[in-house]
Design a protein around this motif. Sequence first.
Motif, PDB file in Angstrom:
ATOM      1  N   PHE A   1      41.998  27.914  29.145  1.00 56.29           N
ATOM      2  CA  PHE A   1      41.055  28.212  30.220  1.00 56.29           C
ATOM      3  C   PHE A   1      41.751  28.843  31.420  1.00 56.29           C
ATOM      4  O   PHE A   1      42.752  28.323  31.911  1.00 56.29           O
ATOM      5  CB  PHE A   1      40.384  26.924  30.725  1.00 56.29           C
ATOM      6  N   CYS A   2      41.180  29.939  31.891  1.00 61.21           N
ATOM      7  CA  CYS A   2      41.592  30.441  33.197  1.00 61.21           C
ATOM      8  C   CYS A   2      40.848  29.596  34.228  1.00 61.21           C
ATOM      9  O   CYS A   2      39.956  28.823  33.878  1.00 61.21           O
ATOM     10  CB  CYS A   2      41.210  31.905  33.338  1.00 61.21           C
ATOM     11  N   PHE A   3      41.188  29.778  35.495  1.00 61.59           N
ATOM     12  CA  PHE A   3      40.562  28.877  36.460  1.00 61.59           C
ATOM     13  C   PHE A   3      39.072  29.155  36.605  1.00 61.59           C
ATOM     14  O   PHE A   3      38.281  28.251  36.880  1.00 61.59           O
ATOM     15  CB  PHE A   3      41.302  28.910  37.809  1.00 61.59           C
TER      16      PHE A   3
ATOM     17  N   THR B   1      29.602  31.591  38.843  1.00 62.02           N
ATOM     18  CA  THR B   1      30.244  32.910  38.728  1.00 62.02           C
ATOM     19  C   THR B   1      31.677  32.815  39.244  1.00 62.02           C
ATOM     20  O   THR B   1      31.913  32.267  40.329  1.00 62.02           O
ATOM     21  CB  THR B   1      29.486  33.960  39.579  1.00 62.02           C
ATOM     22  N   CYS B   2      32.614  33.330  38.474  1.00 57.45           N
ATOM     23  CA  CYS B   2      34.021  33.287  38.894  1.00 57.45           C
ATOM     24  C   CYS B   2      34.173  34.057  40.212  1.00 57.45           C
ATOM     25  O   CYS B   2      33.621  35.152  40.363  1.00 57.45           O
ATOM     26  CB  CYS B   2      34.902  33.923  37.824  1.00 57.45           C
ATOM     27  N   PRO B   3      34.913  33.516  41.183  1.00 58.18           N
ATOM     28  CA  PRO B   3      35.081  34.218  42.467  1.00 58.18           C
ATOM     29  C   PRO B   3      35.634  35.636  42.306  1.00 58.18           C
ATOM     30  O   PRO B   3      35.313  36.517  43.091  1.00 58.18           O
ATOM     31  CB  PRO B   3      36.068  33.337  43.231  1.00 58.18           C
TER      32      PRO B   3
ATOM     33  N   ILE C   1      41.267  44.030  37.825  1.00 57.49           N
ATOM     34  CA  ILE C   1      41.679  43.240  36.651  1.00 57.49           C
ATOM     35  C   ILE C   1      42.227  41.908  37.161  1.00 57.49           C
ATOM     36  O   ILE C   1      43.018  41.865  38.103  1.00 57.49           O
ATOM     37  CB  ILE C   1      42.763  43.983  35.839  1.00 57.49           C
ATOM     38  N   CYS C   2      41.789  40.848  36.551  1.00 56.65           N
ATOM     39  CA  CYS C   2      42.175  39.510  36.989  1.00 56.65           C
ATOM     40  C   CYS C   2      43.652  39.279  36.687  1.00 56.65           C
ATOM     41  O   CYS C   2      44.131  39.586  35.593  1.00 56.65           O
ATOM     42  CB  CYS C   2      41.306  38.500  36.254  1.00 56.65           C
ATOM     43  N   ALA C   3      44.365  38.732  37.671  1.00 61.63           N
ATOM     44  CA  ALA C   3      45.799  38.482  37.490  1.00 61.63           C
ATOM     45  C   ALA C   3      46.027  37.526  36.327  1.00 61.63           C
ATOM     46  O   ALA C   3      47.009  37.644  35.592  1.00 61.63           O
ATOM     47  CB  ALA C   3      46.387  37.908  38.769  1.00 61.63           C
TER      48      ALA C   3
HETATM   49  S1  SF4 Z   1      37.945  36.861  36.297  1.00 64.68           S
HETATM   50 FE1  SF4 Z   1      39.788  35.913  35.557  1.00 64.68          FE
HETATM   51  S2  SF4 Z   1      39.636  33.839  36.273  1.00 64.68           S
HETATM   52 FE2  SF4 Z   1      37.607  34.698  36.440  1.00 64.68          FE
HETATM   53  S3  SF4 Z   1      36.632  34.179  34.569  1.00 64.68           S
HETATM   54 FE3  SF4 Z   1      37.493  36.171  34.271  1.00 64.68          FE
HETATM   55  S4  SF4 Z   1      39.502  35.800  33.399  1.00 64.68           S
HETATM   56 FE4  SF4 Z   1      38.785  33.901  34.226  1.00 64.68          FE
END
Ligand code: SF4
Length: 667
Positions: free
Chosen positions: A12-14, A96-98, A190-192
């Motif tokens: 899992f990502c955060f 929703t992811c920040p 792009i998410c780190a």
């Molecule tokens: S943006 Fe990154 S942290 Fe957010 S849900 Fe997608 S992969 Fe996970």
Amino acid sequence: MRDVTVAKTAGFCFGVDRAIKKLDDVLNKYPLPIYTLGPIIHNNQVIEKYEKAGIKTAEDINQITQGSTVVIRSHGIGKDEYDRLKEKNVAIIDATCPYVRKVQNIVNTYKTDGYKIIIIGDEHHPEVIGVNGWCCDDAIIINDKKNIPIIEKYDKICVVAQTTIIESLFEDIANEIKNRCADAKIFNTICAATEERQKEAAEIASKSDMMIVVGGYDSSNTKKLAEICRQYCNKVTHIETAEEIDLNILKECNKVGITAGASSPAWIIKEVAEKSMEEQNNILQQYEETFKRFKPGDIVEGEIISVNSDSVVMNIGGKSDGIVKKDEFMQDLYEDLMRTAAIGDRCKVMVISTNDGAGNLVLSKLKVDEIEAKEKLQEKFDGEEILTGTISKVVKGGVMVDLGSLSAFMPASYYDIKFVKDLNALVGKSITGRIVEYNPAQNRIIFSHKVLLVEEIEKRKAEQRAIKEAAVAGLELGQIVQAKVKNFTDYCVFVDLNGVDGFIHMSDLTWKSIKKPSDALSAGQVVQAKITELDKENFKIKLSIKDLTQNPWEVFKKKYNEGDKATVKITSLANYGAFAEIIPDLEGLIHISQFAHTKIDKPESMLKVGDEIEVLITKIDDASKKISLSIKDLTPAPKKKIEKNKKVYSDDDKVTIGDLFGKIKID
Ligand code: SF4
């Protein structure tokens, strides 16, 4: 023994972790029916688990019944869908992811500003569909450089990325767009977490005989992970569960790498790792080590993933998020926390507790700030640095000085060399000084402004001493020097000798008799003088002007004797006579009785200052160094005249002396 490496970034990502936690929270607090709008994550095992708990997956808003609770997954949804949900009288829990929210905000803002939005990503991915929904479903969506349409017709273009696409794909397309549009705003969104996961997967794959990629078959980021691993390893298998591992392939491999997509729960990765080798315990330990463990007092860096007016939620790389309450985040509680902290900001925090009762870490930023401030202050104390602070308030015995993140105590006697009557008058004043005592363990910080004043005085003294030393270095006993008259006392004159003072006693000024030093010299006058005493160590220099000339008594004695005539000059008059200069700096007295053969009542009736006359030296007294002069003795005494008597007296006549001599006339 098989070597198994589990990627630290696997699982899992955060953003997903946060969504799952929210769903768990909803399950505990809200009654059924509960819906997720689309699968909560792309992982069938996880979805099955929640379905068993009663949570339904709605593919369309129409399937959601009124009065229910709806959880928006980490991918987010479009604006229209959101508005429709609001109209439906349901409780909305937005997970929703920040980072996805950030992309939605960018396209919304630039769309409003007239930019054409281009999303680099998969047009069928729910995150991309949701983002497009925040720019009127009007974005150009591309995932191949070859498919870039004719964009020259757009003056302004805004480019964003699906958070999980491959970095090189984004750069290829973004660079091409940049070359073709003068006003292209490019946002690499792009998410780190994705990038780090992909990099680590490539690294492990390049060192492994076999690479196991765990994650849902529908999971875009898991598919991309497998794609990347295939570039570095020949045996790559994409599985959803541990049962799918091909043991025939596995047994041929000594080095096995495991990674997992952002939607793979920890328990599935653990099962895969366990099955990948015989030494279960070692694998378990290895897997556990992929998560950071914390204990109270640990200081770690983390990222802010959400903010509200009372607290900040941070991801510090543990299984659980950490909560920082406002009063542990900032000093000034009147400030707005939401203006001070922003999602994506990074900072250091201290772990206060590993469980707040809801499984979250309790963190403090202020404790770290304080430690860092003390460390900096220690450096400044050790380096004896001059600090600037503001006097903030009066306390018992002194004042408090605000040094930014810390306050120091300044005793009243440490402010000035002089006594300060009213400390209240200092409040608000900016002040420089130095920490003179520092004990961080006891929070004892003593500040002093006076220390700088004392140093300044000492410095000036040292400079003056250096000037004096330089001045006396060239002086010798007996040397004749130029001296400038500075000031007088009753018996002395102080003179400047190029930076060092000397003094001349009144008796050393002149051979003449004077009543006070200023009778001989005036301030500012430059004279020549002879050094008669010299103490270089204590800068004590005695001089004499008198020594530069011959003793006039000796000169006089060689030239004159008693009975000699001399031409003299009247220098002053007194009731009893006149003083006359015989040779320079030597005078004699003409007593009034020596003025003339006749009686003189007042000297000025016969002489005046400046007259030059001839006198007779009548007496030279060596003992008292006195010279008596006479005018009278240079003139002959007058003769007495007897008048002829008209009468002759007989012996019998009785007569007086007066009768005999009559009146005596003196010429
Ligand atoms: S943006 Fe990154 S942290 Fe957010 S849900 Fe997608 S992969 Fe996970």
